[in-house]
Write a protein that holds these residues in place. Structure first.
Motif, PDB file in Angstrom:
ATOM      1  N   PRO A 191       1.023  -1.342   0.134  1.00 44.33           N
ATOM      2  CA  PRO A 191      -0.014  -0.096  -0.263  1.00 44.33           C
ATOM      3  C   PRO A 191       0.739   1.566  -0.188  1.00 44.33           C
ATOM      4  N   LYS A 192       2.147   1.483   0.873  1.00 46.47           N
ATOM      5  CA  LYS A 192       3.165   2.750   0.777  1.00 46.47           C
ATOM      6  C   LYS A 192       3.724   2.131  -0.367  1.00 46.47           C
ATOM      7  N   GLY A 193       3.907   3.198  -1.200  1.00 47.76           N
ATOM      8  CA  GLY A 193       5.015   3.054  -2.572  1.00 47.76           C
ATOM      9  C   GLY A 193       4.732   1.767  -3.569  1.00 47.76           C
ATOM     10  N   GLN A 194       3.308   1.959  -3.581  1.00 49.55           N
ATOM     11  CA  GLN A 194       2.522   0.842  -4.693  1.00 49.55           C
ATOM     12  C   GLN A 194       3.528   1.747  -6.540  1.00 49.55           C
TER      13      GLN A 194
ATOM     14  N   ALA B 108      -6.241  -9.334  -8.341  1.00 51.40           N
ATOM     15  CA  ALA B 108      -7.451  -9.002  -7.209  1.00 51.40           C
ATOM     16  C   ALA B 108      -7.295  -8.858  -5.722  1.00 51.40           C
ATOM     17  N   GLY B 109      -7.530  -7.451  -4.878  1.00 53.48           N
ATOM     18  CA  GLY B 109      -6.911  -7.308  -4.027  1.00 53.48           C
ATOM     19  C   GLY B 109      -5.949  -5.614  -4.099  1.00 53.48           C
ATOM     20  N   GLY B 110      -5.023  -5.939  -5.667  1.00 57.72           N
ATOM     21  CA  GLY B 110      -4.599  -4.458  -5.980  1.00 57.72           C
ATOM     22  C   GLY B 110      -2.683  -4.408  -4.932  1.00 57.72           C
ATOM     23  N   GLU B 111      -2.492  -5.791  -4.240  1.00 58.88           N
ATOM     24  CA  GLU B 111      -1.021  -5.726  -3.717  1.00 58.88           C
ATOM     25  C   GLU B 111      -0.580  -6.574  -4.756  1.00 58.88           C
ATOM     26  N   TRP B 112      -0.878  -7.155  -6.132  1.00 59.29           N
ATOM     27  CA  TRP B 112       0.335  -8.358  -6.339  1.00 59.29           C
ATOM     28  C   TRP B 112       0.023  -8.247  -8.034  1.00 59.29           C
ATOM     29  N   LEU B 113       1.217  -7.597  -8.910  1.00 60.84           N
ATOM     30  CA  LEU B 113       1.175  -7.242 -10.362  1.00 60.84           C
ATOM     31  C   LEU B 113       2.113  -8.750 -10.716  1.00 60.84           C
ATOM     32  N   LEU B 114       0.858  -9.407 -11.361  1.00 60.70           N
ATOM     33  CA  LEU B 114       1.567 -10.344 -12.409  1.00 60.70           C
ATOM     34  C   LEU B 114       1.757 -10.308 -13.429  1.00 60.70           C
ATOM     35  N   SER B 115       3.231 -10.317 -13.986  1.00 62.09           N
ATOM     36  CA  SER B 115       4.015  -9.699 -15.360  1.00 62.09           C
ATOM     37  C   SER B 115       3.789 -10.946 -16.103  1.00 62.09           C
ATOM     38  N   THR B 116       3.921 -11.200 -17.783  1.00 65.52           N
ATOM     39  CA  THR B 116       4.024 -12.170 -18.110  1.00 65.52           C
ATOM     40  C   THR B 116       4.515 -12.099 -20.031  1.00 65.52           C
ATOM     41  N   ILE B 117       5.571 -12.391 -19.850  1.00 62.80           N
ATOM     42  CA  ILE B 117       6.176 -12.703 -21.374  1.00 62.80           C
ATOM     43  C   ILE B 117       6.583 -13.817 -22.012  1.00 62.80           C
ATOM     44  N   ASN B 118       6.494 -12.968 -23.102  1.00 62.25           N
ATOM     45  CA  ASN B 118       6.536 -14.385 -23.949  1.00 62.25           C
ATOM     46  C   ASN B 118       7.523 -14.483 -25.096  1.00 62.25           C
ATOM     47  N   PHE B 119       8.183 -15.709 -25.215  1.00 58.13           N
ATOM     48  CA  PHE B 119       9.447 -15.794 -26.081  1.00 58.13           C
ATOM     49  C   PHE B 119       8.649 -16.606 -27.582  1.00 58.13           C
ATOM     50  N   ASN B 120       9.558 -16.452 -28.344  1.00 56.41           N
ATOM     51  CA  ASN B 120       9.053 -17.410 -29.271  1.00 56.41           C
ATOM     52  C   ASN B 120      10.978 -18.318 -29.237  1.00 56.41           C
TER      53      ASN B 120
END
Length: 144
Positions: free
Chosen positions: A80-83, A125-137
């Motif tokens: 929450p602090k520093g999002q 959901a909840g706003g405290e986690w970021l899921l990043s997805t990177i795709n390669f071939n």
């Protein structure tokens, strides 16, 4: 290109991702429905998705040219602090992982052909986690 097995490809990708400070492979693969509290900040997962036959001009005899879709997912906690600061840090981490996989050096350069495909980000959901997805071939040879 030298022959590379599927498990060896996974191991090489993991080694590259872990050159980014603080990243560790998660015990289980990540998906948008995973409970982030059981995974933790700076944890990543590698998914070797679809494998296809690939035809290139320099195909050698005695091996099959394989092309994989590879997905790397990682979580960053957005406290929450520093999002804002942590979100920007997560974007920088994404770039560092892309650079690590695209860097051309040693056996990585000669055994694999890596192409960046896309990236996406999702605040869970909840706003405290970021899921990043990177795709390669990634293309490589597999001895027959």
């Amino acid at each position: 290109m030298a022959s590379v097995t599927f498990s060896e490809l996974h191991t090489r990708i993991a080694a590259r991702v872990e050159t980014v400070s603080g990243f560790k492979e998660a015990i289980r693969p990540m998906s948008p429905v995973v409970d982030p509290n059981t995974v933790g900040d700076k944890r990543y997962g590698i998914e070797l998705g679809t494998s296809n036959s690939a035809n290139y001009r320099d195909k050698s005899t005695g091996s099959a040219r394989i092309e994989h879709s590879v997905t790397i997912r990682f979580l960053r906690r957005l406290p929450p602090k520093g999002q804002n600061t942590r979100y920007l840090s997560a974007l920088d981490n994404e770039v560092l992982i892309i650079r690590a996989l695209m860097a051309q050096s040693g056996a990585w350069q000669y055994d694999l052909r890596v192409l960046y495909s896309s990236s996406s980000r999702e605040v869970l959901a909840g706003g405290e986690w970021l899921l990043s997805t990177i795709n390669f071939n990634i293309a490589h040879d597999l001895s027959l």
